[in-house]
Design an enzyme around this catalytic site. Structure first.
Site, PDB file in Angstrom:
ATOM      1  N   HIS A  18       0.816  -1.210   0.000  1.00 37.96           N
ATOM      2  CA  HIS A  18       0.000   0.000   0.000  1.00 37.96           C
ATOM      3  C   HIS A  18       0.853   1.264   0.000  1.00 37.96           C
ATOM      4  CE1 HIS A  18      -4.108  -1.632   0.651  1.00 37.96           C
ATOM      5  NE2 HIS A  18      -3.432  -2.658   1.144  1.00 37.96           N
ATOM      6  N   ASP A 107      -5.488   6.503   0.973  1.00 34.63           N
ATOM      7  CA  ASP A 107      -5.718   5.138   0.516  1.00 34.63           C
ATOM      8  C   ASP A 107      -7.211   4.852   0.635  1.00 34.63           C
ATOM      9  OD1 ASP A 107      -5.985   2.233   0.518  1.00 34.63           O
ATOM     10  OD2 ASP A 107      -3.816   2.147   0.772  1.00 34.63           O
TER      11      ASP A 107
END
Length: 449
Positions: A18, A107
């Site tokens: 991520h 995110d």
């Protein structure tokens, strides 16, 4: 407003898969004169070795002290603690910044981030670390679970294999039609509906049809590939590595070994930072590599080594090298590597595409199934293995796929396609390319907002 006065906060999720693409996007912004603060967990900030001097890293949650995902309550407990601490500290960071924050890039998995941005009155950009196609495959499930009528017909993905589910410590009770992990993933849709931009680590010509479909839902911008600049356009000074690794790579060992091999002769194998092949699958893969005519470089993490056949290292030292971790970008860029056996996580897939390396796809869970499907049937830059009724890919099947790429006639076409996509990836992020233009568009908006 001058570029240097524009301040963007990038909120990154925990984990290598991520944070790496979001750090690379941050470097692109910083190279264009934007001041960037990356807010993330304490464990992430500790694992970062290098980045642009224009990027500041701030911890908004001490996951080290509270055990992270392995702490009380498992994954669900981690998410709850991250939200409680992160919401409070992110709000303070934006409110108290000496440079007024213009935008929060978050995110899309961080479901509470959009609310913080709305509360603080800053622009919102949801960042997806999975492919456009993978997110498109979730859309019908999102509509069903949310009990809403689809605003556009579902994107057609004929022949797509069923997604597998990961083994997580805990994410709550398994009730209803969809398991907890799927319900969690589908929250990304709710987190993006009011975003000013929805960003993907992809490029238009890679997922052209999906991007066109998705643009009817969201203001989509493809800003990838998010690889270090040295592997693409070399326009970001000193950007030769992600700067974040949860494991220390065996760089010298790997590169010296590859230097001794002929061009295109090596099969590289890695299943990412969260690899978890079962013992039976590991043994089958080991047998296939042993029987193959090719040399191999295999990344086997310490937690996985006990699954290898007895004395596998010693018995195959003449043709293979087994390491605990490696500098994957350097390996994929090396002339000796002829194909990449991969789980098809999105970062690994984008790296292989951007560096022109054909793939043997062995997907395990979630978006990997979609990525593998596209590798073989859409982009035609590799071949996907088939599993038996136990979900295990047998040695003969693995050997077949390796030979198809390394020796077969179809392999020549696959290699041509891989080189073609490599060129398109570079063009996308080059000055004036589609991805670079999207980044400039966002910056221009922030300068006048």
């Amino acid at each position: 407003m001058e570029k240097g006065k524009v301040h963007v906060v990038v909120l990154a999720y925990h984990g290598q898969g991520h944070i790496n693409p979001m750090i690379q996007f941050s470097k692109r912004l910083a190279a264009k004169g934007i001041h960037v603060t990356v807010a993330t967990t304490l464990s992430n900030t500790k694992a970062i070795q290098s980045a642009s001097s224009s990027i500041v890293f701030e911890s908004i949650y001490d996951d080290c002290a509270e055990g992270g995902v392995a702490g009380p309550g498992g994954f669900r407990g981690f998410l709850d603690r991250f939200e409680a601490s992160g919401t409070r500290n992110l709000t303070h960071l934006i409110r108290d910044s000496e440079r007024p924050v213009k935008c929060l890039v978050y995110d899309a998995n961080i479901t509470w981030a959009s609310s913080v941005a709305s509360h603080m009155g800053v622009d919102r950009a949801a960042f997806f670390t999975q492919s456009c196609a993978a997110i498109a495959s979730y859309y019908p499930m999102h509509c069903e679970l949310s009990e809403v009528t689809p605003s556009v017909p579902a994107f057609s993905l004929p022949g797509l294999p069923e997604i597998g589910l990961p083994n997580l410590p805990s994410l709550g009770p398994d009730t209803g039609r969809y398991p907890p992990i799927i319900r969690y993933l589908l929250q990304q849709f709710d987190n993006s509906v009011n975003a000013d931009w929805v960003l993907f680590n992809s490029f238009d010509k890679l997922e052209e049809d999906v991007v066109s479909w998705m643009s009817k839902l969201w203001p989509v911008r493809t800003i990838g590939p998010t690889l270090p600049s040295i592997y693409l356009d070399n326009r970001v000074e000193g950007d030769d590595d992600y700067g974040f690794n949860i494991h220390k790579p065996n760089t010298d060992t790997c590169m010296k070994w590859l230097d001794s091999k002929e061009t295109g002769s090596v099969v590289y194998i890695s299943f990412g930072s969260n690899a978890n092949l079962n013992t039976e699958q590991t043994v089958e893969l080991a047998a296939a590599l042993k029987q193959s005519n090719n040399s191999f470089l295999w990344v086997v993490q310490p937690s996985e080594e006990s699954k290898l056949p007895t004395n596998f290292h010693d018995k195959n030292s003449d043709k293979g090298l087994v390491v605990q971790w490696c500098p994957q970008l350097e390996v994929l860029a090396h002339h000796a590597v002829g194909c990449f056996i991969s789980h098809c996580g999105w970062n690994s897939t984008m790296e292989a595409i951007s560096l022109g390396v054909p793939m043997v796809a062995m997907p395990q869970i979630l978006d990997q199934m979609t990525n593998a499907h596209f590798v073989e049937y859409v982009w035609q830059v590799g071949t996907m293995t088939k599993s038996d009724e136990k979900g295990v890919t047998r040695r003969d099947e693995i050997k077949r796929c390796i030979n198809e790429i390394m020796e077969g006639e179809r392999g020549q076409e696959i290699r041509k396609n891989a080189i073609r996509l490599k060129v398109l990836a570079k063009e996308a992020i080059d000055e004036g390319g589609s991805s670079d233009s999207y980044i400039d568009e966002i910056i221009s908006h922030l300068m006048v907002a």
